[in-house]
Design a protein around this motif. Sequence first.
Motif, PDB file in Angstrom:
ATOM      1  N   THR A  88       6.146 -59.951  29.944  1.00  0.00           N
ATOM      2  CA  THR A  88       7.593 -59.731  29.857  1.00  0.00           C
ATOM      3  C   THR A  88       8.035 -59.713  28.398  1.00  0.00           C
ATOM      4  O   THR A  88       8.833 -58.862  27.991  1.00  0.00           O
ATOM      5  N   GLN A  89       7.511 -60.633  27.606  1.00  0.00           N
ATOM      6  CA  GLN A  89       7.862 -60.671  26.187  1.00  0.00           C
ATOM      7  C   GLN A  89       7.315 -59.463  25.438  1.00  0.00           C
ATOM      8  O   GLN A  89       7.961 -58.922  24.550  1.00  0.00           O
ATOM      9  N   ILE A  90       6.115 -59.026  25.810  1.00  0.00           N
ATOM     10  CA  ILE A  90       5.543 -57.825  25.186  1.00  0.00           C
ATOM     11  C   ILE A  90       6.421 -56.617  25.509  1.00  0.00           C
ATOM     12  O   ILE A  90       6.692 -55.776  24.642  1.00  0.00           O
ATOM     13  N   SER A  91       6.901 -56.534  26.732  1.00  0.00           N
ATOM     14  CA  SER A  91       7.787 -55.448  27.120  1.00  0.00           C
ATOM     15  C   SER A  91       9.072 -55.478  26.299  1.00  0.00           C
ATOM     16  O   SER A  91       9.575 -54.435  25.863  1.00  0.00           O
ATOM     17  N   ALA A  92       9.607 -56.659  26.063  1.00  0.00           N
ATOM     18  CA  ALA A  92      10.833 -56.791  25.265  1.00  0.00           C
ATOM     19  C   ALA A  92      10.608 -56.339  23.831  1.00  0.00           C
ATOM     20  O   ALA A  92      11.449 -55.643  23.240  1.00  0.00           O
ATOM     21  N   VAL A  93       9.466 -56.703  23.250  1.00  0.00           N
ATOM     22  CA  VAL A  93       9.140 -56.279  21.886  1.00  0.00           C
ATOM     23  C   VAL A  93       8.963 -54.763  21.826  1.00  0.00           C
ATOM     24  O   VAL A  93       9.452 -54.106  20.903  1.00  0.00           O
ATOM     25  N   THR A  94       8.292 -54.219  22.811  1.00  0.00           N
ATOM     26  CA  THR A  94       8.088 -52.775  22.857  1.00  0.00           C
ATOM     27  C   THR A  94       9.429 -52.047  22.920  1.00  0.00           C
ATOM     28  O   THR A  94       9.642 -51.063  22.206  1.00  0.00           O
ATOM     29  N   ALA A  95      10.336 -52.531  23.753  1.00  0.00           N
ATOM     30  CA  ALA A  95      11.662 -51.913  23.865  1.00  0.00           C
ATOM     31  C   ALA A  95      12.433 -52.037  22.553  1.00  0.00           C
ATOM     32  O   ALA A  95      13.106 -51.094  22.128  1.00  0.00           O
ATOM     33  N   ALA A  96      12.321 -53.174  21.888  1.00  0.00           N
ATOM     34  CA  ALA A  96      13.011 -53.370  20.612  1.00  0.00           C
ATOM     35  C   ALA A  96      12.465 -52.427  19.544  1.00  0.00           C
ATOM     36  O   ALA A  96      13.230 -51.826  18.780  1.00  0.00           O
ATOM     37  N   ALA A 135      13.734 -48.964  20.210  1.00  0.00           N
ATOM     38  CA  ALA A 135      15.133 -48.820  19.798  1.00  0.00           C
ATOM     39  C   ALA A 135      15.243 -48.587  18.298  1.00  0.00           C
ATOM     40  O   ALA A 135      16.022 -47.748  17.843  1.00  0.00           O
ATOM     41  N   VAL A 136      14.448 -49.313  17.518  1.00  0.00           N
ATOM     42  CA  VAL A 136      14.435 -49.098  16.073  1.00  0.00           C
ATOM     43  C   VAL A 136      13.941 -47.683  15.768  1.00  0.00           C
ATOM     44  O   VAL A 136      14.523 -46.978  14.937  1.00  0.00           O
ATOM     45  N   SER A 137      12.894 -47.261  16.454  1.00  0.00           N
ATOM     46  CA  SER A 137      12.339 -45.922  16.248  1.00  0.00           C
ATOM     47  C   SER A 137      13.361 -44.836  16.540  1.00  0.00           C
ATOM     48  O   SER A 137      13.522 -43.889  15.767  1.00  0.00           O
ATOM     49  N   VAL A 138      14.054 -44.966  17.647  1.00  0.00           N
ATOM     50  CA  VAL A 138      15.053 -43.966  18.024  1.00  0.00           C
ATOM     51  C   VAL A 138      16.193 -43.954  17.005  1.00  0.00           C
ATOM     52  O   VAL A 138      16.681 -42.889  16.621  1.00  0.00           O
ATOM     53  N   GLY A 139      16.596 -45.122  16.536  1.00  0.00           N
ATOM     54  CA  GLY A 139      17.639 -45.190  15.519  1.00  0.00           C
ATOM     55  C   GLY A 139      17.219 -44.512  14.230  1.00  0.00           C
ATOM     56  O   GLY A 139      17.996 -43.749  13.633  1.00  0.00           O
ATOM     57  N   LEU A 140      15.997 -44.772  13.801  1.00  0.00           N
ATOM     58  CA  LEU A 140      15.501 -44.131  12.585  1.00  0.00           C
ATOM     59  C   LEU A 140      15.380 -42.623  12.755  1.00  0.00           C
ATOM     60  O   LEU A 140      15.705 -41.858  11.836  1.00  0.00           O
ATOM     61  N   LEU A 141      14.940 -42.193  13.919  1.00  0.00           N
ATOM     62  CA  LEU A 141      14.845 -40.762  14.182  1.00  0.00           C
ATOM     63  C   LEU A 141      16.226 -40.113  14.157  1.00  0.00           C
ATOM     64  O   LEU A 141      16.413 -39.037  13.576  1.00  0.00           O
ATOM     65  N   ASP A 142      17.196 -40.777  14.743  1.00  0.00           N
ATOM     66  CA  ASP A 142      18.568 -40.271  14.719  1.00  0.00           C
ATOM     67  C   ASP A 142      19.074 -40.154  13.282  1.00  0.00           C
ATOM     68  O   ASP A 142      19.664 -39.134  12.905  1.00  0.00           O
ATOM     69  N   GLU A 143      18.826 -41.178  12.477  1.00  0.00           N
ATOM     70  CA  GLU A 143      19.235 -41.142  11.069  1.00  0.00           C
ATOM     71  C   GLU A 143      18.530 -40.000  10.333  1.00  0.00           C
ATOM     72  O   GLU A 143      19.128 -39.318   9.505  1.00  0.00           O
ATOM     73  N   HIS A 144      17.258 -39.789  10.644  1.00  0.00           N
ATOM     74  CA  HIS A 144      16.506 -38.699  10.023  1.00  0.00           C
ATOM     75  C   HIS A 144      17.147 -37.352  10.345  1.00  0.00           C
ATOM     76  O   HIS A 144      17.335 -36.514   9.457  1.00  0.00           O
ATOM     77  N   LEU A 160       5.969 -40.806  19.199  1.00  0.00           N
ATOM     78  CA  LEU A 160       6.717 -41.785  19.985  1.00  0.00           C
ATOM     79  C   LEU A 160       6.473 -41.611  21.476  1.00  0.00           C
ATOM     80  O   LEU A 160       6.376 -42.598  22.227  1.00  0.00           O
ATOM     81  N   ILE A 161       6.385 -40.372  21.916  1.00  0.00           N
ATOM     82  CA  ILE A 161       6.156 -40.106  23.337  1.00  0.00           C
ATOM     83  C   ILE A 161       4.770 -40.594  23.761  1.00  0.00           C
ATOM     84  O   ILE A 161       4.594 -41.128  24.860  1.00  0.00           O
ATOM     85  N   LYS A 162       3.788 -40.454  22.873  1.00  0.00           N
ATOM     86  CA  LYS A 162       2.415 -40.903  23.185  1.00  0.00           C
ATOM     87  C   LYS A 162       2.319 -42.412  23.308  1.00  0.00           C
ATOM     88  O   LYS A 162       1.491 -42.918  24.043  1.00  0.00           O
ATOM     89  N   SER A 163       3.142 -43.114  22.554  1.00  0.00           N
ATOM     90  CA  SER A 163       3.018 -44.578  22.538  1.00  0.00           C
ATOM     91  C   SER A 163       3.704 -45.235  23.702  1.00  0.00           C
ATOM     92  O   SER A 163       4.414 -44.694  24.459  1.00  0.00           O
TER      93      SER A 163
END
Length: 98
Positions: free
Chosen positions: A45-53, A56-65, A95-98
Amino acid sequence: MDSHSGHGYTEQKDAYLKRIRRIEGQVRGIGRMVDEDKYCIDILTQISAVTAALRAVSVGLLDEHMRHCVVTAAQESPEAADAKIAEASAAIARLIKS
């Protein structure tokens, strides 16, 4: 390095760093959970939470890019825009592969 100053995330840098530090703490917590022989599902459950976090950072950075780097490149030349779009597409594929 890009021909423009700064990166798309520069204005949000402190927020990104805060989120990343929180993620680091979560990962350390997972290590403690394993060390303390905690229940498997709780660790997952904690690993899932870290993965989601991280996602979210990745998507934010991609949006900024897209909003900053790609737009700036498009103002410079079609070739520069194509290069930035190719970078973004490759990042999305990773990102899709991961």
